[in-house]
Design an enzyme around this catalytic site. Structure first.
Site, short mmCIF file in Angstrom:
data_model
loop_
_atom_site.label_atom_id
_atom_site.label_comp_id
_atom_site.label_asym_id
_atom_site.label_seq_id
_atom_site.Cartn_x
_atom_site.Cartn_y
_atom_site.Cartn_z
N GLU A 1 59.21 58.72 33.70
CA GLU A 1 58.40 57.81 32.87
C GLU A 1 58.59 56.36 33.31
OE1 GLU A 1 56.22 59.07 31.16
OE2 GLU A 1 56.97 61.11 31.03
N HIS B 1 56.43 55.60 36.18
CA HIS B 1 55.06 55.22 35.82
C HIS B 1 54.98 53.72 35.56
CE1 HIS B 1 52.85 58.94 35.68
NE2 HIS B 1 53.74 59.53 34.92
#
Length: 297
Positions: A147, A150
């Protein structure tokens, strides 16, 4: 990474509402003196409002994700797990060269996680209760690294730019279709009649749904990049183990809201060609294979 579905839904809603409002107010003069379309003026008009819809969706993404998942932000850790979560996100964020994100937990038994935010230094990273309960700390760390990958890759900003371009051409071609129907079918000679507005809105909805396939393709591409970032930050073995664990849970009920399912690291199974075309994530087997085929320092 739980954001694309809500991002797309919000964006499409903004575009439709903006179009209706602008049409009612008569804003946007893109007819030439003979009553035909001035394509240059029309393209500029669509670009301005198409990008505006995407930017508004981007700026709202963190707040909407919190509300949609009922994420509770950890301000002061209440137990050892929350303290570890904060410390791990801090460590990975520093390693990735981004600002410390907000960290939260959302109530879902399925293993899932997401990151969102309008820039890499103002992000949110959240994990589900189920993920914390069933994954090992190495696996949770790998998911967090994915994450944060990202965020570090600037995926939401790039997504907003891609969506803005898609919006532009959806609005552009919808108005050409509306103009053609109004003039050729309903023979309206002066300005635009009701057929233009009805056809344009209908065309925007259809084209917007079809064009979302382009955004989904980009989303699938960036999943591989985030997996790569996760492997570099947390180790390829841990990243592969986390994806294997997610694969084992694919048959569990998906507790994410429909508009947020596409945002999660665990998307679930897709079988038909249509599902694959509109899927925000590649198959987990393909992601695992991609990691195994790479060598990491």
């Amino acid at each position: 990474m739980m954001r694309i579905g809500l991002f797309l839904a919000t964006n499409l809603a903004i575009i439709i509402v903006a179009s209706i409002t602008l049409n009612l107010l008569g804003v946007g003069s893109y007819l030439n003196q003979t009553g035909g379309l001035d394509l240059t003026s029309l393209l500029i008009f669509c670009f301005v409002f198409g990008m505006a819809g995407s930017v508004v969706s981007l700026l709202m993404s963190k707040w909407l994700a919190k509300m949609g998942t009922r994420t509770q932000i950890i301000k002061q850790p209440r137990n050892a797990d929350e303290a570890w979560l904060l410390e791990t996100v801090k460590e990975l964020s520093q390693k990735a060269g981004i600002g410390m994100p907000e960290v939260g937990i959302f109530p879902a038994q399925q293993s899932n996680a997401f990151a969102t935010g309008w820039n890499r230094n103002n992000a949110l990273v959240a994990v589900s209760m189920g993920l914390l309960q069933r994954m090992s700390r190495d696996e949770v760390r790998a998911v967090l690294a994915h994450e944060i990958g990202h965020v570090a890759n600037g995926d939401m900003i790039t997504l907003a730019l891609v969506q803005g371009v898609v919006n532009t051409f959806v609005m552009f071609f919808a108005r050409i279709i509306g103009h053609t129907v109004d003039k050729a079918v309903f023979k309206n000679e002066e300005g635009h009649g009701i057929a233009f507005y009805v056809t344009t809105i209908f065309a925007e909805i259809i084209l917007g749904i079809l064009a979302s396939g382009i955004v989904m393709w980009f989303s699938r591409y960036r999943e591989y990049r985030a997996d790569d970032a996760g492997a570099r930050l947390a180790g390829s073995g841990a990243m592969i183990a986390a994806l294997e664990r997610l694969k084992a849970e694919q048959k569990l009920p998906n507790e994410m809201p429909d508009t947020l399912t596409a945002f999660g690291i665990n998307k679930g199974q897709t079988t038909s060609m249509i599902q694959k075309f509109f899927s925000s994530h590649p198959p987990l087997d393909a992601r695992i294979a991609a990691l195994r085929n790479k060598a990491y320092a």
